[in-house]
Each structure stands twice: as C-alpha cells, then as structure tokens.
Design an enzyme around this catalytic site. Structure first.
Site, PDB file in Angstrom:
ATOM      1  CB  SER A  21      -0.890  -0.005   1.240  1.00 19.16           C
ATOM      2  OG  SER A  21      -1.736   1.121   1.233  1.00 19.16           O
ATOM      3  CE  LYS A  45      -1.455   7.745  -0.686  1.00 17.89           C
ATOM      4  NZ  LYS A  45      -0.777   7.201   0.499  1.00 17.89           N
ATOM      5  CG  ASN A 100      -3.917   0.079   3.706  1.00 18.16           C
ATOM      6  OD1 ASN A 100      -4.221   1.071   4.353  1.00 18.16           O
ATOM      7  ND2 ASN A 100      -2.899  -0.696   4.033  1.00 18.16           N
ATOM      8  CB  CYS A 131       0.231   5.082   8.842  1.00 16.68           C
ATOM      9  SG  CYS A 131       0.917   6.573   8.085  1.00 16.68           S
ATOM     10  N   GLY A 244       9.366  -5.437   3.146  1.00 18.70           N
ATOM     11  CA  GLY A 244      10.393  -4.556   3.697  1.00 18.70           C
ATOM     12  C   GLY A 244      11.617  -4.613   2.797  1.00 18.70           C
TER      13      GLY A 244
END
Lengths: 301, 248
Positions: A21, A45, A100, A131, A244
C-alpha cells in the site's frame, strides 16, 4: 509449468507477489509499466472516509539504501475510491485487490470496512494500524494492544471479506502484537510498515520533516523486516504477507524461507516500476531451476 | 495493447564542462528522443551507483542531438558528482519522458527567463518556438564564472554581482521593454514568484517549470507535491510546467 498459487487463509492468489500500500497507487498507474493482471495481488493506497490533503512538504528524503516519507495518508476518500477508481480495476480479473483502510478512529475503520464489504472488486481488506505519519490513529494503534483487539474485532464484525492486519515493527513486542491481532479475528497478517526515522536540515538548524518523524522504507529496513517475519511466523498459525525492502527474487525467497506466505514489493516500485511483474517471472524461474516448490521453501531445521 | 513503458538504458556519447561546475551530457536513446517535448523531464540513475542511492534524479531536457538527449546540469550532490565522471560508452538508466509540456504559442513575442541551471528546459523550448515566434532569453547567474557561452542563441546574460540586483528585479519594466506577450521561467522559487507576479501586473501569461525531490516521477509516491491555489499538486505529473497564476 510450476505451481505458484498460494492460499492465504480464505484468499487465493495466483502467485505470492503482492504490491504494498502507498507504493503502487491504485494499480492502474502502473499499467503502462507491467501487466498488473499477472500479480498475485495489489494493495491500494490507504483510504479514509474523507479526502485527505496529506502532510505539508517536504514529504520525502533519500537515505542510504532507502527513503523516508511523510505523505500523511493523502487520498481522495472512500467515495472517489468506490465510484471512480475501483471500477477501473474491473478489467483486471486475475489479480486480487486488497483495499487498505486507515481510519483515525475505531468508528471510521468500521465505517470504511462496511462500505468496502459491499464491493465485489475488493477481494480483501487490510487494516492499517501502523502508519507513522499521522497524528491520530496509525502507529499509535499498534502501540496499544487492547485497542488493536477492539479495532480488529470491530472491523471483523462488519465484513466477511478476508481481513489482513498490517503491523509495525516499531513496537516493544511484535509477537504479542501479532497474537493480539490473530486472537481478535485477523485472517492474515502483513508486516512490516515503515519505521519511524528522522532527518535534519543543517542550514536551517531544523528537523527536515515538518512533523519531525517520517517513515523509513526500502532495502535499509529489509533485515529488520526479515527478523520480524521470522519471529511472528514462529508464533502464529495464520498466513503472513512479508515486506520490507524487497528488491530482487533472492529477497522474495528470503522472506518465503523465514515464514512469509506471500511477499510484497514496496519502495522499489518507485525505483523500478516494472519490478513486481519481473519478480513473478523470476520466482517461477527460481522454482524451476532449484527444483523447489513454494511449500518446500522452508528453513532447514 | 500500447507499447509498455520501461526503464531504458542510454549510452553516454559525450560530456563537457560549460561553466563552473556545470556540464552538458549527451545520452543516446533514440526512443526517448522520438517522444520528448519541451517541458518533459527524465528520471536518471547511474547503474554504476552504489546501492546507497536508489532513487532516480529528475533532469529537464536541454536539447536533442540526432538520437541523443542532452542534459544541462550543475554539480550539487553525490549523484551529480559521479555523473561528471561518466565517459563515452558508459550506460545510464532513463525513465521518461515524464511530466507535462510547455504551451507552444505562435506569432508571439516570448520572453524566457532562466535562473542559474533553470535555464536548461528553456533552451529546448526556444528551439521549438523560434520558427513561429519572436523569442528572447534572459539568463540570470550570480557570478561571472557561472555564465555560459551561448553560440547562435539570443541570450542576454545577467550577472547579479555585476549588475547589482537579481534578474527578476523590476521585471514589469523588462516585460514592457521587450513588449513580451508570454513569459516562461525556470529557476529559484523566489525568482519565479517575482516574475509570475510581475507578469500578472503586466497582464501577460506566464508559465513556470518547477523541480522537486521525488521518488517515482509518475504520480504515485505523492512525495513531490507543491502547494497551489487549488491545493497540493504533484510536480511530477500535474507539472512540472504550471500556469504561474495557479501558484502565486
């Protein structure tokens, strides 16, 4: 033809390559660069109930082997997503779409999940509780386990779609966090989100980002992400989407080996927009060449 | 299905230093040359870079020469420092053309005002305007060392430290002197702001080309936004060319 289908609890992907996202827009922006229909899933997003302008610039800074962002969940809001954006994804029938949600409160997340539950084109809902770039909600949720539990249970109650909870590694105990999400009804876990970091403007003698903190992503955080996925995979029984700093097929295999069931591409989508599609082909080629299958990609005891 | 865009590998065909710390590099990439228009930019990375610098760097197009694009750049950081060492035959990654384009007027008196390295996209614009317009270029630099030699171009160089003020000072008068009907500017923000405001007072249209740090270059990362009168806009895909009146 090598079998690449993966079963993430109730969610079936044609292959384990996902996009993260915030790094892949709404998918359609990447249609010029790759066949998005060949991906396992795309994650849209983050969406909020109302449109968000996002944070004041500067919003990004390069770091060694990565970048920091302070976008602040800028998005058009749920109405635009449902009315104008999701219909454009109808044409892509094989890729799964993960929406998301990043509400600032429990109530906002519940409302978002209710709305998205009605949309056929949404195959799963990812609850963003990690976030680092907003004042309310976001990472603060992840640092409050009773809140994680209430939030996950409340969203679980209003949707039958597969529920993914996205975790941060910037917590004292990610295993405890993961277990809380699982016990509260998550079908799938995704990890990790960006890691809070900081930069300084020497000339101005000021913090570079207006909010001070920003989220570090990219290959710089890959070792942290691999350990987080490893630790969580040892402790929970539900599927994991690992992410990641994924930049190569070797990185994909590493995440699969430490216990991820699918692997998400994030910051590197910016650097090489065609990367996720290339990884689909390269993973198949890797499996053929190595004689492995997705289920044999496990660490040796 | 239309042809997919992808990162292209361009080959350096030449490079020269044209002023203090200022270089022109020519990179052969025929497909890009066929598509590019004034105002576009390209995102560049050096395959020889270390893993530490992952993000591409946006550069405006200074010109094209046969099958090569030309980039006029100033050494500012690690990547541009390495760029000066590139030699004929070296490869670079190019993503582009990106962004929107300048308006191309016809039969007008046009004034192009570049501040420092901001002159780069204006030279390419001049090349496409000169046949149908009366075009003049002002290039503002701080010191004599930064001044460039402009062969066959109607460039008036303004050296701030010699003249005693910036190129944008009293700009309304400059617009009147040149009887300009359209102004285009690229350079430092305070300079562009003054020029946009002076153009508005003179009743003349003004376009600006902005630059910003960006991660993707194609509208996804939302990292390059600039505040405008109608909210944040993305420099990469809403711009880099903006109507000045939208900004200031």
């Amino acid at each position: 033809m090598v079998k690449t289908t993966v079963q993430l609890g109730p969610l079936t992907l044609q292959n384990p390559i996902v996009t993260a996202s915030g790094t892949f827009g709404y998918g359609v922006e990447f249609a010029d660069y790759l066949d998005i229909n060949k991906l396992g899933a795309i994650t849209l997003k983050s969406v909020t109930l109302n449109p968000r302008e996002g944070n004041a610039p500067p919003r990004i800074a390069e770091t060694p082997s990565g970048m920091m962002n302070s976008i602040g969940l800028a998005n058009h809001g749920i109405d635009v997503l449902m009315d104008s954006i999701l219909p454009k994804l109808e044409a892509f029938d094989r890729v799964k779409v993960i929406a998301n949600i990043a509400g600032h409160s429990l109530e906002e997340n519940v409302e978002l999940a209710k709305r998205l539950d009605q949309v056929d084109r949404v195959d799963a809902i990812e609850l963003n509780i990690s976030c680092p770039n907003v004042d309310a909600g976001g990472l603060a949720f992840c640092q409050d386990l009773p809140m994680v539990s209430r939030l996950t249970k409340a969203v679980r109650k209003v949707t039958l779609k597969p529920l993914i909870v996205k975790l941060s590694a910037s917590v004292p105990d990610i295993v405890a966090l993961a277990k809380t999400a699982v016990e509260s009804g998550a079908d799938i876990l995704s990890l990790i989100n960006t890691i809070p970091g900081m930069d300084v403007d020497i000339a101005k003698k000021a913090l570079f980002f207006k909010r001070g903190s920003a989220g570090l992503s990219g290959p710089a955080i890959r070792p942290i992400a691999l350990k987080a996925v490893y630790d969580v995979a040892q402790s929970v029984d539900i599927p994991i989407i690992g992410m990641g700093g994924v930049a190569s097929v070797e990185d994909v295999v590493k995440f699969l080996l430490v216990g991820a069931d699918a692997v998400s591409v994030g910051m590197m989508n910016f650097v090489r927009p065609s990367l996720s599609g290339e990884l689909v082909d390269q993973l198949s080629a890797y499996l053929v060449a190595s004689g492995e299958t997705l289920s044999t990609l496990k660490l040796k005891a | 299905m239309s042809q997919r865009k992808q990162i292209q590998i361009g080959t350096v065909v030449g490079q020269s230093e044209v002023a203090a710390n200022t270089f022109i590099i020519s990179i052969r990439e025929p497909q890009l040359v066929r598509q590019v228009k004034p105002g576009h930019f390209v995102n560049v990375s050096l395959p020889s870079r270390t893993n530490a610098n992952l993000l591409k760097r946006p550069f405006s197009i200074y010109g094209t020469d046969k099958e090569a694009i030309q980039i006029l750049y100033k050494v500012k950081g690690d990547v541009t420092t390495v760029m000066t060492t590139l030699q004929k035959g070296d490869e670079v990654e190019l993503l582009g053309p990106l962004g929107n384009t300048f308006t191309l007027p016809k039969k007008k008196k046009v004034l192009l005002v570049g501040g420092g390295i901001g002159v780069a996209p204006l030279i390419y614009l001049y090349d496409r305007l000169k046949a149908h317009n009366e075009v003049k270029i002002l290039h503002g630099v701080r010191t004599r060392q930064e001044a460039m030699v402009w062969a066959n171009l109607p460039v008036q160089t303004h050296v701030d430290e010699e003249v005693g003020h910036y190129v944008c000072a009293g700009f309304e008068k400059v617009i009147r002197q040149h009887e300009a009907q359209h102004v285009v500017t690229c350079g430092p923000i305070p300079m562009m702001k003054e020029i946009v405001e002076a153009s508005a007072r003179a009743g003349v249209s003004c376009e600006v080309s902005l630059e910003a740090r960006m991660a993707c270059g194609f509208g996804v990362c939302l990292g390059c936004v600039i505040e405008t009168k109608s909210g944040y806009k993305k420099v990469c895909s809403d711009g880099p060319v903006f109507d000045g009146a939208l900004l200031w």
